[in-house]
Design an enzyme around this catalytic site. Sequence first.
Site, short mmCIF file in Angstrom:
data_model
loop_
_atom_site.label_atom_id
_atom_site.label_comp_id
_atom_site.label_asym_id
_atom_site.label_seq_id
_atom_site.Cartn_x
_atom_site.Cartn_y
_atom_site.Cartn_z
N GLU A 57 0.84 -1.19 0.00
CA GLU A 57 0.00 0.00 0.00
C GLU A 57 0.88 1.25 0.00
OE1 GLU A 57 -1.96 1.01 3.91
OE2 GLU A 57 -1.84 -1.16 4.14
N CYS A 69 -3.59 -3.89 4.35
CA CYS A 69 -2.62 -4.85 4.88
C CYS A 69 -2.95 -6.31 4.57
CB CYS A 69 -2.50 -4.68 6.40
SG CYS A 69 -2.06 -3.00 6.90
N HIS A 93 -2.60 -10.18 12.06
CA HIS A 93 -2.11 -8.89 11.56
C HIS A 93 -1.77 -8.03 12.77
CE1 HIS A 93 -1.71 -5.06 9.68
NE2 HIS A 93 -2.84 -4.60 10.19
#
Length: 447
Positions: free
Chosen positions: A85, A122, A246
């Site tokens: 990203e 993500c 995550h």
Amino acid sequence: MTDTPVGIDAIEIHTGKLKLDLAETFAPAMGDSPEKYTKGLGLHASSFPDTYEDIVTMGANAAHRLMDRKGLEPDDIGRIDVATESAFDHSKPVSTYIAGCLEQRFEGNFHHANKGERKFACVAGTQSIDDAYNWIRADRHRGRAALVIATDTALYARDDPGESTQGAGAVAMLIDEDPNLVELSTEQGYGSADETDFLKPQQQFPSVDGKRSVKVYLARMREALVDYERVGGTIHPDDFRLGPFHTPFPGMVRKAAVLAYRHITRGTDIEDELAEDIGKQPRREAFDDEEAFMDALADYTDELKETDHYLEWYDRTIDPTLDIARQVGNWYTGSVHVARVSGLKSLAEAGEDAVGQNLLVGSYGSGAQAEIHVETVQENWLDEIDALNIDEQLENRYDLTFEEYEDVHDAHNYDEDSSVEEFTAPDGEFVFDGWGRMGERKYRYVE
């Protein structure tokens, strides 16, 4: 459709070569106590790219080390997928730059490899693994493997609340048949909704609603867990040795972990044992209104996270996955893959035989989507983990002063016209080498 096991055969990590100590350097400069970061966020340091590093060099260096260690040539790779990203071009994918770098070091080329770039905050790294998995299982790979690279520079604007969670690094993964590290499950669970918790509308630094982002993360993770159970069956805490999540910062994983534990102990022998101390989990049908139910559930959760059952499970299953993140910060698309490595590395250092053990992997991307899947540790996992040099990389990082941090932040800020000398000397790696005639970025390998 092939029935051969497919998964992650090998993995490599490349961290940014600069370090910002949050307790000793960042906290005093910001007028904060060190505990705000070390205990609140669970972070001790962040990694940053030197002035000659960016998402291409970090990704290419991780991929180069992986291919070199595995004795691979370009003809062995059928696709290169980059998840990021932090992309700097809306047309040309980062994978083409990385392929160009690698072609400087290997005979042959990647002209017959499919290349792409994945974007979903993500979670894109895990989505890229899914794409490679499906490509191989569909038998379209012609015996070749896939190279998946998650690479990001997670910078925030100065004085943004997210500034202390910054980080930079890359994870390269080889997806192949009969993998050495972990086999991927066919079953997956998803939780996805149109959310505005974190976004970058034509801008380098993110706009973040921090409190909402935490709530969305937890909600989507829960949805994904419920969805996984529809196809993978009921989950019990004893089914999984590690739970890599995550990790934008370890403090968020602490919040997610207790909610996951509450869910997977519901209706189990563990809930019965816990009932002696904190009672049974509240059930919706026992309450007249939603607010009363949610209040009771929150009270139960607060008590649950203090129980010996939960704390022992957390220390065994979750905490080992956070060791590296505490030292490097958030790597966006690479975050959950760093968590996997961290957990397996911890088992290796403890001398544990993890073959056949399962990992419950929870990936998340703002905007928002979560994915839950299972990975099974393979026979040669220890060889792959022992080959990593992440400890050496972390130890060799240049320790920035606060003034140097400000300079390097400006150097990587697209809106700043800053000229900063490098802090480290490149050695055996790809570096940024200026601009081409159409404004493209150029790279070279430094012996």
